[in-house]
Design a protein around this motif. Structure first.
Motif, PDB file in Angstrom:
ATOM      1  N   ASP A 508      53.453  89.817  10.157  1.00 27.11           N
ATOM      2  CA  ASP A 508      52.900  91.394   9.964  1.00 27.11           C
ATOM      3  C   ASP A 508      52.098  91.324  11.409  1.00 27.11           C
ATOM      4  O   ASP A 508      51.940  91.980  11.949  1.00 27.11           O
ATOM      5  CB  ASP A 508      51.856  91.453   8.574  1.00 27.11           C
ATOM      6  CG  ASP A 508      53.590  92.060   7.214  1.00 27.11           C
ATOM      7  OD1 ASP A 508      54.418  91.931   7.913  1.00 27.11           O
ATOM      8  OD2 ASP A 508      52.668  91.824   6.040  1.00 27.11           O
ATOM      9  N   PHE A 509      51.154  90.188  10.746  1.00 29.50           N
ATOM     10  CA  PHE A 509      50.430  89.627  12.076  1.00 29.50           C
ATOM     11  C   PHE A 509      50.868  89.870  13.716  1.00 29.50           C
ATOM     12  O   PHE A 509      50.166  90.330  14.558  1.00 29.50           O
ATOM     13  CB  PHE A 509      49.248  88.620  12.452  1.00 29.50           C
ATOM     14  CG  PHE A 509      47.714  89.446  11.136  1.00 29.50           C
ATOM     15  CD1 PHE A 509      46.702  89.618  11.946  1.00 29.50           C
ATOM     16  CD2 PHE A 509      47.955  89.476  10.115  1.00 29.50           C
ATOM     17  CE1 PHE A 509      45.596  89.936  11.141  1.00 29.50           C
ATOM     18  CE2 PHE A 509      46.881  89.911   9.062  1.00 29.50           C
ATOM     19  CZ  PHE A 509      45.885  90.665   9.638  1.00 29.50           C
ATOM     20  N   GLN A 510      52.163  89.164  14.248  1.00 28.39           N
ATOM     21  CA  GLN A 510      52.649  88.852  14.828  1.00 28.39           C
ATOM     22  C   GLN A 510      52.762  89.769  15.263  1.00 28.39           C
ATOM     23  O   GLN A 510      53.669  89.740  16.318  1.00 28.39           O
ATOM     24  CB  GLN A 510      53.625  87.562  14.504  1.00 28.39           C
ATOM     25  CG  GLN A 510      55.003  87.343  15.637  1.00 28.39           C
ATOM     26  CD  GLN A 510      55.497  86.229  15.278  1.00 28.39           C
ATOM     27  OE1 GLN A 510      54.996  85.151  14.215  1.00 28.39           O
ATOM     28  NE2 GLN A 510      56.231  84.909  16.440  1.00 28.39           N
ATOM     29  N   ASP A 511      53.474  90.385  14.907  1.00 28.13           N
ATOM     30  CA  ASP A 511      54.414  92.143  14.863  1.00 28.13           C
ATOM     31  C   ASP A 511      53.259  92.995  15.388  1.00 28.13           C
ATOM     32  O   ASP A 511      53.727  93.602  16.482  1.00 28.13           O
ATOM     33  CB  ASP A 511      54.922  92.602  13.744  1.00 28.13           C
ATOM     34  CG  ASP A 511      56.056  92.192  13.398  1.00 28.13           C
ATOM     35  OD1 ASP A 511      56.650  90.902  14.328  1.00 28.13           O
ATOM     36  OD2 ASP A 511      56.556  91.920  12.394  1.00 28.13           O
ATOM     37  N   ARG A 512      52.526  92.738  15.356  1.00 29.65           N
ATOM     38  CA  ARG A 512      51.016  93.587  15.590  1.00 29.65           C
ATOM     39  C   ARG A 512      50.360  93.105  17.013  1.00 29.65           C
ATOM     40  O   ARG A 512      49.877  94.105  17.900  1.00 29.65           O
ATOM     41  CB  ARG A 512      49.875  93.738  14.503  1.00 29.65           C
ATOM     42  CG  ARG A 512      49.884  93.837  13.278  1.00 29.65           C
ATOM     43  CD  ARG A 512      48.619  93.680  12.901  1.00 29.65           C
ATOM     44  NE  ARG A 512      48.545  94.259  11.042  1.00 29.65           N
ATOM     45  CZ  ARG A 512      48.058  94.304   9.855  1.00 29.65           C
ATOM     46  NH1 ARG A 512      46.355  93.649  10.780  1.00 29.65           N
ATOM     47  NH2 ARG A 512      47.997  94.237   9.194  1.00 29.65           N
ATOM     48  N   ILE A 513      50.553  91.679  17.722  1.00 30.66           N
ATOM     49  CA  ILE A 513      49.799  91.684  18.907  1.00 30.66           C
ATOM     50  C   ILE A 513      50.967  90.847  20.190  1.00 30.66           C
ATOM     51  O   ILE A 513      52.237  91.492  20.030  1.00 30.66           O
ATOM     52  CB  ILE A 513      49.415  90.449  19.241  1.00 30.66           C
ATOM     53  CG1 ILE A 513      50.087  89.299  18.112  1.00 30.66           C
ATOM     54  CG2 ILE A 513      47.976  90.505  17.758  1.00 30.66           C
ATOM     55  CD1 ILE A 513      49.873  87.844  18.340  1.00 30.66           C
ATOM     56  N   ASP A 514      50.595  91.660  20.978  1.00 31.24           N
ATOM     57  CA  ASP A 514      51.821  91.519  22.362  1.00 31.24           C
ATOM     58  C   ASP A 514      50.956  90.198  22.273  1.00 31.24           C
ATOM     59  O   ASP A 514      50.130  89.419  23.195  1.00 31.24           O
ATOM     60  CB  ASP A 514      51.154  92.348  23.430  1.00 31.24           C
ATOM     61  CG  ASP A 514      52.124  92.440  24.496  1.00 31.24           C
ATOM     62  OD1 ASP A 514      52.735  90.823  25.087  1.00 31.24           O
ATOM     63  OD2 ASP A 514      52.012  92.775  25.774  1.00 31.24           O
ATOM     64  N   ILE A 515      51.887  88.917  22.206  1.00 31.69           N
ATOM     65  CA  ILE A 515      51.478  87.295  22.600  1.00 31.69           C
ATOM     66  C   ILE A 515      51.115  86.981  24.069  1.00 31.69           C
ATOM     67  O   ILE A 515      50.277  86.573  24.393  1.00 31.69           O
ATOM     68  CB  ILE A 515      52.700  86.555  22.264  1.00 31.69           C
ATOM     69  CG1 ILE A 515      52.534  86.413  20.565  1.00 31.69           C
ATOM     70  CG2 ILE A 515      52.536  85.039  22.869  1.00 31.69           C
ATOM     71  CD1 ILE A 515      53.545  85.000  19.988  1.00 31.69           C
ATOM     72  N   SER A 516      51.427  87.910  24.620  1.00 31.91           N
ATOM     73  CA  SER A 516      51.771  88.088  26.680  1.00 31.91           C
ATOM     74  C   SER A 516      49.799  88.080  26.479  1.00 31.91           C
ATOM     75  O   SER A 516      49.426  87.686  28.046  1.00 31.91           O
ATOM     76  CB  SER A 516      52.876  88.506  26.857  1.00 31.91           C
ATOM     77  OG  SER A 516      52.617  89.910  27.628  1.00 31.91           O
ATOM     78  N   LYS A 545      56.432  79.671  24.472  1.00 31.29           N
ATOM     79  CA  LYS A 545      57.616  80.544  24.676  1.00 31.29           C
ATOM     80  C   LYS A 545      57.486  82.042  25.360  1.00 31.29           C
ATOM     81  O   LYS A 545      58.751  81.688  25.624  1.00 31.29           O
ATOM     82  CB  LYS A 545      58.154  81.284  22.836  1.00 31.29           C
ATOM     83  CG  LYS A 545      58.784  79.948  22.486  1.00 31.29           C
ATOM     84  CD  LYS A 545      59.460  80.361  21.131  1.00 31.29           C
ATOM     85  CE  LYS A 545      59.666  79.327  20.000  1.00 31.29           C
ATOM     86  NZ  LYS A 545      60.340  80.162  18.868  1.00 31.29           N
ATOM     87  N   VAL A 546      56.735  81.960  25.565  1.00 31.84           N
ATOM     88  CA  VAL A 546      56.279  83.875  25.939  1.00 31.84           C
ATOM     89  C   VAL A 546      55.517  83.041  27.679  1.00 31.84           C
ATOM     90  O   VAL A 546      55.745  84.050  28.324  1.00 31.84           O
ATOM     91  CB  VAL A 546      55.412  84.682  25.598  1.00 31.84           C
ATOM     92  CG1 VAL A 546      55.432  85.979  25.910  1.00 31.84           C
ATOM     93  CG2 VAL A 546      56.526  85.305  24.668  1.00 31.84           C
ATOM     94  N   LEU A 547      55.028  82.445  26.976  1.00 30.10           N
ATOM     95  CA  LEU A 547      53.744  82.214  28.434  1.00 30.10           C
ATOM     96  C   LEU A 547      54.179  80.834  29.299  1.00 30.10           C
ATOM     97  O   LEU A 547      53.150  80.562  30.110  1.00 30.10           O
ATOM     98  CB  LEU A 547      52.069  81.492  27.899  1.00 30.10           C
ATOM     99  CG  LEU A 547      52.199  82.706  26.854  1.00 30.10           C
ATOM    100  CD1 LEU A 547      50.443  83.132  26.823  1.00 30.10           C
ATOM    101  CD2 LEU A 547      51.358  83.613  28.510  1.00 30.10           C
ATOM    102  N   GLY A 548      54.792  80.101  28.248  1.00 28.76           N
ATOM    103  CA  GLY A 548      54.971  78.844  28.802  1.00 28.76           C
ATOM    104  C   GLY A 548      53.859  78.064  29.500  1.00 28.76           C
ATOM    105  O   GLY A 548      53.229  77.544  28.775  1.00 28.76           O
ATOM    106  N   ASP A 549      53.570  77.221  30.924  1.00 33.65           N
ATOM    107  CA  ASP A 549      52.523  75.910  30.274  1.00 33.65           C
ATOM    108  C   ASP A 549      51.376  76.758  30.181  1.00 33.65           C
ATOM    109  O   ASP A 549      50.277  76.466  30.404  1.00 33.65           O
ATOM    110  CB  ASP A 549      52.735  75.204  32.052  1.00 33.65           C
ATOM    111  CG  ASP A 549      53.970  75.009  32.098  1.00 33.65           C
ATOM    112  OD1 ASP A 549      54.631  74.182  30.879  1.00 33.65           O
ATOM    113  OD2 ASP A 549      54.039  74.248  33.000  1.00 33.65           O
TER     114      ASP A 549
END
Length: 955
Positions: A508-516, A545-549
């Motif tokens: 649920d929390f993962q779906d709320r945020i924009d990881i980038s 997986k989204v931001l790499g290094d």
């Protein structure tokens, strides 16, 4: 005519005639209006006044009543956040400086012999040499007047402080001298101090000292014993009667005789030749208490060269009017010796009396200082108005009386000062003193404010949309209050707090945020707690997986120095590492970096919040007496109610705008006090009902937000108070005062822990569940499966689990309703029911658990706790395992529709949650708790509906 109206100016004025006999009249009185009106100056000019003394009793009368000091108090409070002690000292120093200025001409004209104003060190330090020396030094510098004398008590501990102060060149007025033996120690201290200076090659010129020898109080004690023996028909009645009103002056004459011998000695001559001034005897307590004696007895009878008489205003007037001036100190010295010898022959214990008078004098000054500081604290609170929270107590008469008695006990024992000094014996005498850094953390944070403000600006500049805090217990509950109370601020990320291993909740929390565009805050004091570590591992993996290094630049941590998490953060290239304080436990850490860093990330007004917290700290300061100290008052209510009345369920209800305070308070109260079979059981968010649904085991705490009132809550609490239930209402005038309450409740919890008799800073039972959980997860890593775990009964979607003892008590039932009915039937008066739900904590499940808990409360008339696991294990879990065995526990678990991997481990988050539920249940059972687990198979929503029906039917 009064001393307030100045003297006669007559050449025959007895006060002025004293100078011809070498005695200096000082006034035992100080008051601002008296100095500012010019009356003090007139006494100098017309009555030959040569000095002024003050003491706590004098200041208590001057400051504690009337309005003379109100303008300055308001001015100080407008500019600074101070405690009552600092406020008093600021006022006192102003008065001392003003009086010193009036008397400075006398100081100059008499070549530093006279013209002094005395200021006393804190009466609380009378038995502490080191602290007295430090206080004398500090006050000497703070006042900064050459004609100041620092008053130091002539106790056994005070004498070395006198020597040290004199050696530093500080003028000293030694007070509370009653006996010749004590006076001899003081004379020795004065001489030794001067000799110490001389040995260092420093000047002894211009250092002044007086030894305040108390007089009339001795006759009061002796004469009282004489009168009692005469009334009892003592055969020596006539001899006893002949000593009334004579022992005190005889005792003083002996001291003067000893002084005369000192100034004739070769030892003193060496100092005198170097320019030293003698330490003059000062007669104190010279008002006549017995109306059958002359009202100027202790002035007329104590006149002699190189002495001082510090005279109260009324006696000053009386002596001016009809005093008789003669060299009385040296008259009939043999007669003085006969009086002392006769007193001893008759068994009048002069030595015992003087020892008692020292003790009473110290206690009397402490009492006066308490009254003074209490009056100032009350004024301060009144003047601050809505800048501080307001507390209203509605207590049953018996509890109210017991609380007042406890507050008085705390006052007489100096317990507030002991708490601030880190005295572990206030609790159990173990390591409590090592865990009190939270007392001063606000001051430290204000000094470091620029660090946080710079970080806050960096966060804003980087344009994060979201911030996700990963933590448990003390690392998460405080930030959650800030996030829920203050919401999102323009230009800053939305702060979310995740403190669960439930895979659905994580998703649920993962779906709320924009990881980038998310800043992750990994918050863990020890750095070794399971949940923050695996949550970090999961989100770091997802973010990579989204931001790499660049993934490390989106992570920061708050952790204690040297922790495992610090190593992880350095290895993974975290953007920032913030450090907690090792001497602050997790539940007391909200005002440390564990709360302030998330507050900075969320864009909250840090200075305003810290200033509110500082008001909380200063209101609970060591200088604030218990009855005016909001932390002590609240802690006394909670502690006494639990200890003496069995009211150990603290029911917390907060206004909607600050509702999440209850979740933070749960951990603070439960983890701090719930141990050794004792403790407070917090009941959070239990919708207030009518008085008849409650037993007699509650204290109700209402945190009312004035800017967001709830009429329904107001009415409900009014009804409870009317019904005689104990209600503590704390009114917050604006949201940021939650920071003030953070500190006050921490302080109150420490106080309550002392009253209950436990260590308020350890958590001996929390680790037990962690150990059991680790055993299960380790077993899964080794075998790829969980240890076998069989239910003792099944009914539809429900499977019931318990240890053998609990299962045996419930096996008679074969249906869900019957099993639940048997389980709840084990609860009796004074017990509570705790629902422990290891399910996704979302709006629907929170509404469900509230509905169910109320049906249990209303059906059984018992307190109910509604908790989500594993979150509660780091909060109320300590009290459930280590507190009073009054809980009836029901675990609720379910099949996980969603499961998530834990990077680097074979087990998943679902496995971890299952291990935590099992581990916690095993420990509860091991501690002899009444515990049952209900597992819901299949659809959770329908399963919860059916469970609610079964529970409702069971109760």
């Amino acid at each position: 005519m009064t001393a307030y109206e100045a003297g006669t100016g007559d050449a025959a004025n007895p006060l002025k005639q004293l100078a011809r006999h070498g005695q200096s009249p000082w006034l035992d009185f100080i008051q601002r209006s008296y100095t500012e009106s010019g009356k003090l100056k007139k006494l100098v000019e017309e009555d030959g006044l040569k000095g002024v003394t003050s003491n706590p009793s004098i200041f208590q009368k001057a400051m504690g009543h009337g309005t003379d000091y109100d303008p300055q108090i308001r001015q100080i409070l407008a500019d600074r956040i101070v405690d009552a002690g600092t406020l008093y000292e600021t006022l006192a120093i102003h008065d001392i400086r003003a009086a010193a200025k009036v008397l400075h001409p006398v100081y100059a004209q008499t070549a530093k012999v006279d013209g002094y104003v005395s200021l006393e060190v804190s009466p609380y330090l009378a038995r502490d040499t080191k602290a007295t020396i430090a206080e004398a030094r500090r006050l000497w510098i703070a006042v900064g007047a050459p004609n100041l004398m620092i008053k130091i008590p002539g106790t056994d501990e005070g004498a070395p402080a006198v020597q040290a102060a004199i050696a530093e060149g500080i003028n000293v007025n030694v007070t509370l001298l009653f006996s010749l033996s004590a006076y001899k120690k003081v004379v020795e201290a004065y001489i030794a101090g001067l000799e110490e200076r001389l040995s260092r090659g420093e000047s002894v010129k211009g250092i002044a000292s007086v030894a305040s020898f108390f007089v009339s109080r001795i006759d009061v004690k002796i004469d009282k014993e004489i009168d009692a023996r005469i009334a009892a028909g003592d055969r020596e009645a006539e001899s006893l009667r002949g000593l009334r009103g004579k022992v005190a002056i005889a005792n003083a004459k002996q001291a003067y005789e000893y002084w005369q011998g000192i100034v004739r000695s070769p030892r003193w001559k060496k100092l005198a030749d170097a320019g030293a001034m003698p330490q003059r005897l000062l007669w104190a307590s010279t008002s006549t208490k017995d109306k059958t004696f002359s009202d100027v007895l202790y002035v007329d009878g104590l006149i002699g060269p190189e002495t001082v008489n510090t005279i109260p205003p009324a006696t000053f007037d009386d002596f001016r009017d009809h005093g008789r001036v003669a060299d009385t100190l040296t008259q009939d010295l043999p007669g003085a010796h006969r009086v002392i010898s006769e007193a001893r022959r008759l068994g009048l214990d002069l030595d015992g009396v003087t020892r008692t008078l020292v003790t009473e004098g110290v206690r009397g000054f402490e009492d006066a200082f308490d009254a003074l500081l209490g009056a100032i604290a009350a004024k301060q609170a009144a003047f601050l108005g809505n800048k501080v929270t307001k507390t209203t107590l509605n207590l049953p008469a018996s509890l109210d009386t017991a609380v007042r008695e406890e507050l008085e006990a705390w006052r007489t024992k100096g317990n507030v000062r002991r708490l601030w000094a880190g005295d572990a014996t206030l609790w159990t005498g173990r390591d409590e003193g090592n865990w009190l850094k939270w007392l001063t953390i606000v001051d430290d944070q204000l000094l470091a404010l620029s660090k946080f403000e710079e970080f806050q600006a960096e966060v804003k500049a980087r344009g994060f949309r979201d911030a996700l805090l990963l933590g448990m217990g003390g690392s998460s509950l405080g930030p959650e209050v800030l996030a829920q109370t203050f919401g999102k601020h323009e230009g800053f990320p939305h702060l979310y707090v995740l403190d669960s291993t439930d895979p659905q909740q994580i998703r649920d929390f993962q779906d709320r945020i924009d990881i980038s565009r998310t800043l992750f805050i990994v918050s863990s004091k020890s750095g070794g707690t399971l949940e923050p570590n695996i949550l970090k591992a999961y989100f770091f993996d997802q973010a990579k997986k989204v931001l790499g290094d660049k993934v490390g630049s989106h992570f920061i941590t708050v952790t204690d120095p040297g922790s495992h998490m610090e190593d992880v953060a350095k290895k993974d290239g975290f953007w920032k590492i913030f450090y907690g304080e090792k001497q602050i436990g997790g539940r007391y850490s909200v005002l440390s970096d564990f709360g302030l860093v998330p507050a900075a990330v969320a864009g909250l007004p840090l200075k305003l919040l810290l200033e509110s917290a500082l008001r909380g700290e200063k209101s609970c300061a060591a200088s604030v007496p218990p009855a005016q100290n909001p932390g002590v008052v609240l802690g006394s209510v909670l502690g006494v109610a639990a200890r003496d009345f069995g009211r150990d369920k603290v029911t917390i209800i907060a206004s909607p705008g600050i509702y999440d305070m209850g979740a933070w308070l749960e951990q603070l109260l439960a983890e701090s006090t719930g141990k050794d079979g004792k403790g407070l059981i917090p009941i959070d968010d239990e919708t207030i009902g009518k008085p008849d649904v409650y037993g007699k085991d509650r204290v109700f705490a209402y945190l009312r937000l004035a800017e967001d009132p709830c009429p329904r809550q107001d009415a409900a609490f009014a009804a409870l108070a009317e019904a005689g239930e104990p209600v503590v209402t704390i009114e917050l005038h604006e949201r940021r005062q939650v920071l003030e309450e953070f500190f006050r409740w921490e302080f109150a919890t420490a106080v309550a822990g002392s009253i209950i008799g436990i260590n308020a800073f350890n958590q001996p039972d929390v680790e037990a569940s962690k150990i059991e959980t680790k055993k299960i997860t380790n077993a899964y890593n080794e075998t790829g499966k969980l240890p076998p775990y069989e239910p003792f009964a099944k009914d539809g979607p429900f499977a019931f689990y318990a240890d053998p003892k609990n299962a045996a008590a419930l096996k008679a039932g074969t249906t869900a309703e019957a099993i639940l009915k048997a389980h709840f039937a084990r609860a009796g008066a004074g017990d509570y029911v705790a629902l422990l739900a290891y399910i996704d904590r979302d709006t629907a499940t929170r509404e469900w658990i509230q509905k169910v808990r109320l049906s249990v409360r209303d059906g059984l008339k018992l307190a109910t706790a509604a908790e989500f696991g594993p979150r509660f294990q780091h909060s109320t879990g300590q009290a459930y395992k280590g507190g009073p065995n009054t809980g009836v526990f029901m675990q609720i678990t379910c099949d996980d529709v969603v499961n998530l991997p834990v990077p680097g481990e074979k087990y998943t988050f679902g496995i971890v949650k299952e291990a935590q539920a099992r581990g916690d249940m095993e420990v509860l059972a091991e501690r002899g708790r009444r515990v049952l687990r209900v597992h819901i198979h299949g659809d959770l929503k329908s399963g919860l509906e059916k469970l609610a029906q079964a529970i409702s039917a069971a109760v």
